[in-house]
Design an enzyme around this catalytic site. Structure first.
Site, PDB file in Angstrom:
ATOM      1  N   LYS A   1      55.673  34.425  67.144  1.00 28.33           N
ATOM      2  CA  LYS A   1      55.342  35.855  67.152  1.00 28.33           C
ATOM      3  C   LYS A   1      54.061  36.136  66.370  1.00 28.33           C
ATOM      4  O   LYS A   1      54.032  36.936  65.438  1.00 28.33           O
ATOM      5  CB  LYS A   1      56.501  36.691  66.597  1.00 28.33           C
ATOM      6  CG  LYS A   1      57.810  36.531  67.356  1.00 28.33           C
ATOM      7  CD  LYS A   1      58.907  37.403  66.739  1.00 28.33           C
ATOM      8  CE  LYS A   1      60.211  37.301  67.503  1.00 28.33           C
ATOM      9  NZ  LYS A   1      60.848  35.952  67.353  1.00 28.33           N
TER      10      LYS A   1
ATOM     11  N   ARG B   1      72.974  31.138  69.223  1.00 30.25           N
ATOM     12  CA  ARG B   1      74.220  30.844  68.517  1.00 30.25           C
ATOM     13  C   ARG B   1      75.463  30.693  69.401  1.00 30.25           C
ATOM     14  O   ARG B   1      76.333  29.877  69.075  1.00 30.25           O
ATOM     15  CB  ARG B   1      74.443  31.888  67.424  1.00 30.25           C
ATOM     16  CG  ARG B   1      73.528  31.667  66.227  1.00 30.25           C
ATOM     17  CD  ARG B   1      73.514  32.852  65.286  1.00 30.25           C
ATOM     18  NE  ARG B   1      72.805  33.983  65.857  1.00 30.25           N
ATOM     19  CZ  ARG B   1      72.566  35.118  65.219  1.00 30.25           C
ATOM     20  NH1 ARG B   1      73.001  35.272  63.985  1.00 30.25           N
ATOM     21  NH2 ARG B   1      71.898  36.092  65.793  1.00 30.25           N
TER      22      ARG B   1
ATOM     23  N   THR C   1      65.363  42.901  69.374  1.00 28.03           N
ATOM     24  CA  THR C   1      66.715  43.303  69.782  1.00 28.03           C
ATOM     25  C   THR C   1      67.589  43.678  68.595  1.00 28.03           C
ATOM     26  O   THR C   1      68.644  44.288  68.775  1.00 28.03           O
ATOM     27  CB  THR C   1      67.403  42.179  70.574  1.00 28.03           C
ATOM     28  OG1 THR C   1      67.366  40.981  69.803  1.00 28.03           O
ATOM     29  CG2 THR C   1      66.701  41.955  71.908  1.00 28.03           C
TER      30      THR C   1
ATOM     31  N   ASP D   1      58.131  30.130  69.472  1.00 29.17           N
ATOM     32  CA  ASP D   1      58.374  31.547  69.183  1.00 29.17           C
ATOM     33  C   ASP D   1      58.005  31.851  67.732  1.00 29.17           C
ATOM     34  O   ASP D   1      58.864  31.990  66.864  1.00 29.17           O
ATOM     35  CB  ASP D   1      59.848  31.870  69.445  1.00 29.17           C
ATOM     36  CG  ASP D   1      60.163  33.350  69.253  1.00 29.17           C
ATOM     37  OD1 ASP D   1      59.258  34.176  69.451  1.00 29.17           O
ATOM     38  OD2 ASP D   1      61.318  33.669  68.902  1.00 29.17           O
TER      39      ASP D   1
ATOM     40  N   LYS E   1      63.809  26.727  72.564  1.00 26.28           N
ATOM     41  CA  LYS E   1      62.971  27.601  71.738  1.00 26.28           C
ATOM     42  C   LYS E   1      62.871  27.049  70.326  1.00 26.28           C
ATOM     43  O   LYS E   1      63.882  26.828  69.662  1.00 26.28           O
ATOM     44  CB  LYS E   1      63.524  29.023  71.687  1.00 26.28           C
ATOM     45  CG  LYS E   1      62.663  29.979  70.853  1.00 26.28           C
ATOM     46  CD  LYS E   1      63.186  31.397  70.906  1.00 26.28           C
ATOM     47  CE  LYS E   1      64.298  31.657  69.924  1.00 26.28           C
ATOM     48  NZ  LYS E   1      63.827  31.719  68.516  1.00 26.28           N
TER      49      LYS E   1
ATOM     50  N   ASP F   1      48.203  39.139  63.833  1.00 31.64           N
ATOM     51  CA  ASP F   1      47.161  39.090  62.814  1.00 31.64           C
ATOM     52  C   ASP F   1      45.885  39.628  63.452  1.00 31.64           C
ATOM     53  O   ASP F   1      45.912  40.153  64.570  1.00 31.64           O
ATOM     54  CB  ASP F   1      46.986  37.645  62.325  1.00 31.64           C
ATOM     55  CG  ASP F   1      46.575  37.559  60.860  1.00 31.64           C
ATOM     56  OD1 ASP F   1      45.631  38.282  60.480  1.00 31.64           O
ATOM     57  OD2 ASP F   1      47.191  36.789  60.108  1.00 31.64           O
TER      58      ASP F   1
END
Length: 233
Positions: free
Chosen positions: A63, A211, A125, A61, A34, A66
């Site tokens: 997102k 992570r 999340t 990614d 990603k 607009d």
């Protein structure tokens, strides 16, 4: 899908050398990486080209959110980079989502590449506002709009995965971020996450994990441990 095909490793770093180093450690373990806003803002399309050259599929990614014409142009440009997945915000509404799908299709056709799958991001999340029922209802509403607009899937937490499967079956991919392995001590800023096995048991198609792998002392070993946890689904 195999566990390796289900795993998407989030390279949320801002240096291309670091991203390249992590990617090389993950060769043969993860199929998809990603590229999010930090890496893309710092390095631009070169990040995508570099990681694809190492043999990985890319989830871009960013997102997009607009007016429809801007999102269509953005998705057209993203598809030209030959990414496999791209994200838009489901809250942008059906017209915007339809524009995203159209842009992805046009960009891929112009580049002579497969059309990237368009994933609609529902509720982050990190958000814990509202009751579980109210969040779930919102996710389902957004997913319905995404399906009607022609999107290929949604991004949602593991806590909504089962409800999405009950409502939509296999018509939408369910990509779950905020995943933390069972042995992780902390969820960090992910308030609505889940473990790999829990997310897959609830019906997740793919898992986005960052992570716990990229921040580990031995990223390859961390990825292997997570893949072992994912086996059997």
């Amino acid at each position: 899908m195999t566990a390796s095909e289900r795993l998407i490793v989030a390279l949320d770093v801002a240096a291309l050398a670091q991203a390249r180093r992590l990617a090389r450690q993950l060769t043969g373990l993860a199929r998809t990486l990603k590229v999010g806003s930090a890496l893309f803002t710092a390095c631009g399309p070169e990040a995508v080209r570099t990681l694809r050259a190492l043999g990985f599929d890319i989830m871009l990614d960013l997102k997009f959110f607009d007016i429809p014409s801007t999102v269509e142009a953005s998705c057209r440009a993203a598809a030209a980079h030959r990414v496999s997945l791209l994200t838009v915000h489901a809250a942008g509404g059906r017209a915007m989502l339809e524009a995203a799908v159209a842009g992805a299709r046009a960009g891929a056709a112009r580049a002579g590449a497969p059309r990237p799958k368009v994933l609609a991001v529902t509720v982050l999340t990190s958000s814990g506002d509202g009751s579980g029922a109210s969040v779930r209802a919102r996710v389902l509403r957004l997913a319905q709009a995404a399906l009607q607009a022609g999107c290929d899937g949604v991004v949602a937490s593991a806590q909504e995965a089962a409800a999405l499967r009950r409502r939509f079956g296999r018509r939408l991919e369910v990509v779950c971020p905020g995943i933390r392995p069972a042995h992780a001590a902390s969820r960090q800023d992910q308030r609505r996450g889940g473990t790999p096995r829990d997310a897959l048991a609830r019906g997740a198609s793919r898992l986005v994990i960052g992570r716990p792998i990229t921040g580990a002392r031995r990223p390859r070993a961390a990825a292997q441990r997570i893949l072992h946890e994912m086996e059997g689904f």
